[in-house]
Design a protein around this motif. Structure first.
Motif, PDB file in Angstrom:
ATOM      1  N   ARG A  38       0.817  -1.217   0.000  1.00  0.00           N
ATOM      2  CA  ARG A  38       0.000   0.000   0.000  1.00  0.00           C
ATOM      3  C   ARG A  38       0.851   1.267   0.000  1.00  0.00           C
ATOM      4  NH1 ARG A  38      -2.745  -1.381   5.779  1.00  0.00           N
ATOM      5  NH2 ARG A  38      -1.049  -0.770   7.159  1.00  0.00           N
ATOM      6  N   PHE A  39       2.030   1.209   0.634  1.00  0.00           N
ATOM      7  CA  PHE A  39       2.864   2.419   0.629  1.00  0.00           C
ATOM      8  C   PHE A  39       3.433   2.666  -0.760  1.00  0.00           C
ATOM      9  CE2 PHE A  39       3.135   1.143   5.158  1.00  0.00           C
ATOM     10  CZ  PHE A  39       2.322   2.162   5.599  1.00  0.00           C
ATOM     11  N   LEU A  40       3.855   1.579  -1.414  1.00  0.00           N
ATOM     12  CA  LEU A  40       4.353   1.740  -2.782  1.00  0.00           C
ATOM     13  C   LEU A  40       3.248   2.275  -3.681  1.00  0.00           C
ATOM     14  CD1 LEU A  40       6.570  -1.417  -3.248  1.00  0.00           C
ATOM     15  CD2 LEU A  40       7.262   0.976  -3.063  1.00  0.00           C
ATOM     16  N   LEU A  41       2.047   1.688  -3.506  1.00  0.00           N
ATOM     17  CA  LEU A  41       0.915   2.054  -4.352  1.00  0.00           C
ATOM     18  C   LEU A  41       0.549   3.530  -4.173  1.00  0.00           C
ATOM     19  CD1 LEU A  41      -0.438   0.051  -6.186  1.00  0.00           C
ATOM     20  CD2 LEU A  41      -2.221  -0.260  -4.493  1.00  0.00           C
ATOM     21  N   LEU A  42       0.390   3.933  -2.889  1.00  0.00           N
ATOM     22  CA  LEU A  42      -0.006   5.316  -2.629  1.00  0.00           C
ATOM     23  C   LEU A  42       1.130   6.274  -2.935  1.00  0.00           C
ATOM     24  CD1 LEU A  42      -2.021   4.952   0.679  1.00  0.00           C
ATOM     25  CD2 LEU A  42      -2.861   5.124  -1.645  1.00  0.00           C
ATOM     26  N   GLY A  43       2.353   5.854  -2.620  1.00  0.00           N
ATOM     27  CA  GLY A  43       3.502   6.730  -2.851  1.00  0.00           C
ATOM     28  C   GLY A  43       3.719   7.034  -4.319  1.00  0.00           C
ATOM     29  N   THR A  44       3.215   6.153  -5.179  1.00  0.00           N
ATOM     30  CA  THR A  44       3.345   6.396  -6.618  1.00  0.00           C
ATOM     31  C   THR A  44       2.714   7.736  -7.000  1.00  0.00           C
ATOM     32  OG1 THR A  44       3.116   4.038  -6.909  1.00  0.00           O
ATOM     33  CG2 THR A  44       2.914   5.376  -8.873  1.00  0.00           C
ATOM     34  N   ALA A  45       1.593   8.084  -6.338  1.00  0.00           N
ATOM     35  CA  ALA A  45       0.855   9.282  -6.755  1.00  0.00           C
ATOM     36  C   ALA A  45       1.688  10.560  -6.610  1.00  0.00           C
ATOM     37  CB  ALA A  45      -0.460   9.378  -6.002  1.00  0.00           C
ATOM     38  N   PRO A  46       2.203  10.868  -5.406  1.00  0.00           N
ATOM     39  CA  PRO A  46       2.985  12.108  -5.334  1.00  0.00           C
ATOM     40  C   PRO A  46       4.256  12.064  -6.177  1.00  0.00           C
ATOM     41  CG  PRO A  46       3.016  10.951  -3.218  1.00  0.00           C
ATOM     42  CD  PRO A  46       2.014  10.257  -4.081  1.00  0.00           C
TER      43      PRO A  46
END
Lengths: 504, 493
Positions: free
Chosen positions: A37-45
């Motif tokens: 989930r951190f990789l997934l969400l971190g992709t956005a910024p």
């Protein structure tokens, strides 16, 4: 300026949409795998930052573009446009947000509402990116309200009584400011029939002076609430200590700056510099900004709460930007615009340091910081460097903005405001250097030493919290050292100021 | 002016739900048939109304007249842009509300009566929306008044019966005043009651007669539009089952009143005639007062449905204010707000009903943590709440922006101030609820427990509509474009 043939290919659109998608995704936060989930969400910024960088390259190469997504009303579109000022602000936002996201992973490790935090944080990012690339006043207001209102959730996040009170105060200020903005926007639209940002402003020479005055005052006051202009700054000092540290960094770094960015748009592209000069509102705005810069710095000296002291410092620094924007000349405007970027890096780092100390050592007050540098050497080194930069020590980032601002003031025949600039810098030294002195030279308190694990290399904090702090410090140094290189933030700001204020 | 085309559809649309009502009354004791008739009639009617939209956008008014009883007196239907704006919203929301009602009313008694009158109400609403003349409008207006009564008193508790009596006292009195007004119009206009000529009252009418006529018609319709001080029945009628409150008291009944005022201003008097009098100004001030005063009243309510009721009183006066300013921008705000307010308020009512059915809670003060228990339901509620505070890209902003621009255009700065104050008051009474639902720390973390699908999905559909009405309302056939067509016709542009 070209209208993009296929709006879906515009990086500006994706820089806004990706965070929105991430916000939807983080609704499922609890069900996603822990690491994924951190990789997934971190992709956005990070992806937003990449898109923003592509846009900056495009602007430096002389291309700019505009897309109209949908017609909201006759003559009113939801439209994105990339100009130099927006490209610079967008990149600053996305880069800072990427670091803040990494920091928040460590900071919120045990938080049971981390999913809620990330949802609203991504909504705020989408709003800020939209503000950077908004092509007209309505689009600007739409994204501006989005991040302004969603910020409430992040300020109230910790659920303590002080957080609840601070968030309530925040939303009252922001809602009132939003109402002023809609009134001002409607007045300007009624007078001009256009909502687009246009060089030189949209108000024609035949506009009745009362209408122009009303629109200018309403819009500037509306953004002034977010930009923390005296006397509309009341929410700032409460909201920063209450919010989780990564969000305090975002708040000070780019959200308050979004208010000043709004003032820049209003002054140069809605009301127009000509009207402002005719009505003498520029002089009034400069006086208010000068007063804010000095008085907030004075108040900062007396604060014992570290985040509160930094918050007042933000009020003071943001007033420089408003001051630079109100002088209606390219020189000071360059300084103002580059200071948005520089300040984001410096103040973002300072707040992350404060957050790290609060989370890992329970320290929130300056008076508790005695000798803390021995236990947190990397953090305090970063804090010191960022503090020196903010004061304006060459060759760091803060020096560059103040040099350009000051030089621009002399150039624009407003040398009197140099007093404000130098006084502010001196006061910044008075409120920041004692923190550094106490941290390195102060006596540690017995009980704190007992409760903390002994200092060992690698024991200072989780890498996810330390790495963003180090990276931001490096950027602060780079923004100063490489300021006069080609393609620097300063060169972009110069380009932006020329196109905004040069065409008068 | 639109081209009139002879077509059965304006008469067919109300007829569908009238037939549905009959079928439900006859065979409605069986749940399966009842559902089948209600759902298929709702869908069929929406399809019929929607099929007329391309014509409306293209400047056609489908017309169908039955025989006249006497010169100028007869039943006729005419789907002009203004009527279509109201009819489209009502028939679309009827589909959603039918799904919701089936889920909500499961296990209640007298369901044949309930769904029969439910269909009858919508039949009357679409009929009065598409009425071609003042008399047809009035007849169906009264049919609506009467067929809403069994729905208000559905629970048959003493409180419900009392509320029903209050409702009848107010609305029938209002209806009587309207009838007198219509009779007077008939005399003054020498036998003309048909709409579509930008005014049927001749310009040489004496000011005193004009004033009496205007007061009678606007206050008569104003009862249902709940303009203060004639709003007393609305909060009390909230004892009705929630789908009734949602569809009838946020869309059909109250909007029928507001719609009546719009017709009065645009089609009975005409903009040109009213501009020479002080009458619309008086209406504007009264509406502005209602907007603010009702919002203050809403702040004081703890019962969620009562807060919604006062919020409705306040929002309805947006329509009256917009129409009274006699400015094209403000008039667009008025017409488009019929749709925007309906969708936003229905979302809220649906959420309130879902909460009530799922948790049994009706008071706002009991709702701590409800957003963590029912995130989708409260998320939908939150979207509607933000819409009411005028957040851009949501439905409410379109109304607020048009109204403010209209106010500035006609030199009335106070209009924008009223809009701003109203937006802030909306924030003041909806945001604390969102805080309670999502952010207030509670001692015990609520477990996830959403409402059942038949309650949840209609709520979510309405929330999506709130966003669509803020984002793409200008597309042909969407409310803003229809409203602009209607206003262009009324102002002769």
């Amino acid at each position: 300026m070209s209208v993009h043939s296929n709006s879906l290919l515009s990086p500006a659109l994706w820089a806004v949409l990706l965070p929105l998608a991430a916000a939807c995704l983080s609704l499922l936060y609890g069900r996603l795998p822990r690491r994924g989930r951190f990789l997934l969400l971190g992709t956005a910024p990070v992806a937003s930052a990449l898109f923003a960088a592509i846009l900056v390259r495009g602007v430096l190469a002389g291309s700019s573009h505009e897309i109209r997504l949908v017609r909201l009303m006759p003559d009113v579109y939801l439209s994105l446009r990339v100009d130099a000022a927006g490209a610079l602000f967008g990149l600053s936002v996305a880069v800072l947000w990427s670091f803040i996201f990494v920091f928040s992973v460590g900071y919120l490790r045990d938080d049971r509402y981390a999913g809620r935090y990330h949802t609203f944080s991504m909504l705020c990012l989408a709003g800020l990116m939209g503000v950077a690339y908004a092509g007209d006043l309505i689009t600007f207001l739409a994204f501006y309200e989005l991040f302004s209102i969603m910020s409430y959730a992040l300020i109230v996040h910790e659920g303590t009584s002080s957080a609840i009170a601070a968030a309530r105060k925040y939303i009252v200020y922001i809602a009132a400011g939003g109402s002023l903005l809609v009134m001002g926007g409607a007045l300007a639209f009624s007078a001009s029939g256009a909502a687009d940002f246009a060089a030189g402003g949209v108000l024609g020479p035949g506009t009745p002076p009362t209408t122009a005055t009303g629109a200018a005052l309403l819009l500037i006051a509306g953004f002034g609430v977010k930009a923390a202009l005296f006397p509309l700054h009341g929410w700032v000092a409460d909201a920063h200590p209450a919010a989780p540290a990564p969000f305090s960094a975002a708040l000070s770094g780019v959200m308050v700056a979004a208010g000043t960015f709004g003032i820049v748009r209003v002054v140069y592209e809605v009301v127009g510099a000509r009207w402002l000069a005719v009505l003498a509102i520029d002089r009034g705005l400069a006086a208010v900004a000068a007063f804010t810069a000095i008085s907030a710095a004075v108040v900062a000296i007396k604060q014992d709460d570290l985040k509160r002291r930094l918050a007042y410092s933000t009020v003071s620094q943001m007033a420089y930007i408003t001051l630079g924007a109100s002088l209606l000349a390219p020189g000071p405007l360059t300084g103002a615009l580059v200071h948005i970027t520089n300040h984001a890096s410096m103040k973002g780092c300072l707040f992350l340091c404060a957050g790290l100390l609060a989370r890992n050592a329970g320290i929130t007050r300056v008076s508790q910081m005695g000798g803390i540098a021995r236990r947190f050497p990397v953090t305090m080194a970063a804090f010191t460097l960022s503090a020196l930069a903010l004061i304006g020590i060459p060759p760091l980032a803060g020096f560059v903005s103040k040099w350009v601002l000051g030089y621009g003031m002399l150039d624009a025949g407003a040398g009197g405001y140099l007093v404000v600039l130098l006084g502010g810098a001196a006061l910044a030294a008075v409120y920041l250097l004692p923190v550094v002195r106490i941290a390195y030279l102060g006596e540690p308190s017995e009980e704190r030493e007992g409760s903390l694990a002994p200092a060992r290399p690698g024991n200072e904090a989780a890498p996810s919290m330390l790495a963003p702090i180090v990276a931001l410090t490096a950027i602060t140094a780079l923004l100063g050292i490489a300021a006069f290189a080609d393609g620097s933030a300063l060169s972009l700001a110069r380009l932006a100021a020329e196109s905004l204020a040069g065409s008068r | 002016m639109p081209v009139e085309v002879w077509d059965i559809r304006p008469a067919l649309a109300p007829m569908v739900s009238f037939v549905c009502a009959l079928l439900v009354f006859i065979g409605g004791s069986r749940a399966g048939w009842r559902r089948f008739w209600s759902m298929s009639a709702a869908l069929l009617k929406f399809i019929i109304v929607a099929s007329m939209l391309p014509g409306t956008v293209g400047g056609v008014a489908y017309t169908f007249r039955f025989a006249e009883f006497a010169p100028g007196i007869g039943i006729g239907f005419r789907a002009d842009a203004l009527g279509m704006a109201f009819a489209t919203v009502s028939s679309l929301l009827w589909v959603v509300a039918t799904v919701y009602s089936i889920g909500y009313m499961k296990g209640e008694r007298s369901l044949g009566r309930f769904f029969g009158f439910f269909a009858l109400c919508v039949s009357a609403t679409v009929a009065l929306a598409l009425a071609e003349n003042l008399l047809t409008l009035f007849i169906f207006y009264e049919v609506l008044t009467i067929s809403a009564y069994p729905l208000v008193v559905h629970d048959e508790t003493p409180e419900a019966l009392r509320a029903g009596r209050t409702y009848f006292t107010y609305t029938l009195t209002g209806g009587g005043v309207i009838l007198l007004g219509i009779a007077m119009t008939y005399v003054v206009s020498d036998g003309v009651l048909a709409f579509g000529h930008n005014g049927i009252v001749p310009p040489d009418t004496t000011p005193a007669v004009l004033a009496i006529l205007f007061v009678m018609l606007t206050l008569g319709f104003g009862v249902k539009a709940a303009i203060m001080p004639l709003h007393g029945w609305l909060p009390r009628a909230m004892v009705a089952p929630t789908p009734v409150s949602a569809l009838l008291h946020a869309v059909a009944v109250v909007k029928a009143g507001a719609f009546g005022v719009v017709r009065t201003v645009h089609d009975v008097f005409g903009v040109e005639l009213l501009r020479q009098t002080w009458l619309p100004d008086a209406l504007a001030y009264l509406a502005a007062f209602t907007i603010i005063a009702a919002s203050v009243m809403a702040l004081l309510q703890d019962n969620l449905k009562r807060r919604l009721a006062y919020s409705t009183v306040s929002q309805l006066s947006y329509v009256l204010l917009g129409i009274a300013l006699l400015n094209p921008w403000a008039a667009v705000a008025a017409v488009v707000h019929i749709a925007n307010q309906a969708v936003q308020k229905v979302t809220m009512f649906f959420a309130a009903g879902a909460i009530q059915r799922t948790t049994g809670k009706t008071n706002i003060s009991e709702m701590s943590g409800i957003g963590r228990r029912m995130p989708a339901t409260m998320g939908a509620f939150g979207v509607a709440a933000l819409g009411f505070t005028g957040m851009p890209l949501l439905a409410g902003f379109i109304s607020k922006w048009h109204m403010s621009v209209g106010g500035f255009d006609s030199g009335m700065w106070w209009v924008a101030l009223v809009m701003a104050a109203s937006a802030l008051l909306n924030a003041a009474y909806w945001f604390p609820m969102l805080y309670l639902a999502f952010f207030k720390p509670v001692s015990e973390e609520p477990t996830l427990g959403e409402a059942r699908p038949s309650l949840l999905y209609p709520t979510l559909v309405c929330a999506v509509l709130v966003i669509l009405l803020g984002l793409v309302s200008d597309l042909p056939g969407m409310p803003l474009s229809i409203a602009r067509t209607a206003v262009a016709q009324a102002f002769g542009m």
